[in-house]
Scaffold this motif. Structure first.
Motif: not given
Length: 248
Positions: A156-174
């Motif tokens: 899960q922590d690794a996936i969270f790190a992956k999410i940070d690299d995605l081209s998404l808004s802060n709301d979408e990442k949250a």
């Protein structure tokens, strides 16, 4: 604004905007498949492994994630309504089929149908917040990925790190992070479907997110189909359409 189209594209590995166009350009020059890189990335590629991730990414590049889910659901539902025999499924099967129960895969279909704008299968790509059905489809994918219990704290922590690299808004990442943190709750997921068409789409999205290669995943899909009140024959059509699209 909450862009469900961008969200599902990123989850399935195709990205959006310039990344989407790069993916299309790549496909036009490399018709044999995807070799890797950003087009084969995304959360689906990370959680499902490269083979399933590349299948998802390739189709998403071609159609867009929302159109892919809606088109497959629309096709399966119309075939079921029309009384056509399910494609490439075991005759007489009465439970949610797994890939191991299916006969040899049919040739991939050349196109996934477009959904009419006034259809109940149409999904709004952009809304004011995450209270939209496009976000529900992403929730279904993440819930299905949790079904075998293999996403532990470290993953899960690794996936969270992956999410940070995605081209998404802060709301979408949250939104993604919140879905990953939540315990698996099939009741809340089923409640997101407001009609039969959306129930089919939730099942399609769930099936897209997993390989269905172990009893836990098979059991989850069977329970989901039952809770969504999907007829066994309709479920067969969904699996058949996914097989024709080379996604199972």
């Amino acid at each position: 604004m909450f862009n469900a189209s961008n969200l599902i594209n990123e989850v399935l590995g195709a990205g959006s905007g310039a990344n989407m166009q790069k993916g299309k350009d790549y496909l036009s020059k490399n018709a044999g498949g995807l070799a890797g890189g950003a087009v084969a990335g995304g959360l689906a590629g990370y959680m499902l492994g490269s083979k399933k991730g590349r299948k998802m990414a390739k189709k998403t590049v071609q159609y867009g994630g929302l159109a892919l889910v809606a088109g497959l659901a629309f096709k399966a539902y119309k075939n079921w309504q029309g009384g056509r025999p399910p494609g490439q499924t075991t005759p007489g099967q009465t439970s949610a089929p797994a890939t191991s129960h299916m006969q040899s895969s049919p040739p991939p279909i050349s196109e996934i149908p477009s959904v009419p704008r006034d259809s109940a299968f149409a999904v709004e790509p952009e809304t004011e917040n995450s209270n939209c059905f496009g976000a529900a489809l992403v929730s279904a994918m993440i819930a299905a990925a949790k079904a075998d219990g293999q996403i532990d704290g470290a993953e899960q922590d690794a996936i969270f790190a992956k999410i940070d690299d995605l081209s998404l808004s802060n709301d979408e990442k949250a939104f993604l992070m919140d879905q990953l943190r939540r315990p698996l709750d099939i009741d809340s997921l089923v409640a997101l479907a407001q009609n039969k068409e959306q129930a089919v789409e939730l099942y399609v999205a769930s099936l897209m997110a997993i390989e269905v290669d172990n009893p836990a995943e098979q059991g989850y899909l069977g329970m989901l189909a039952a809770r969504l009140s999907l007829e066994p024959e309709l479920v067969e059509h969904i699996h058949g359409s996914m097989a024709e699209a080379a996604l199972v």
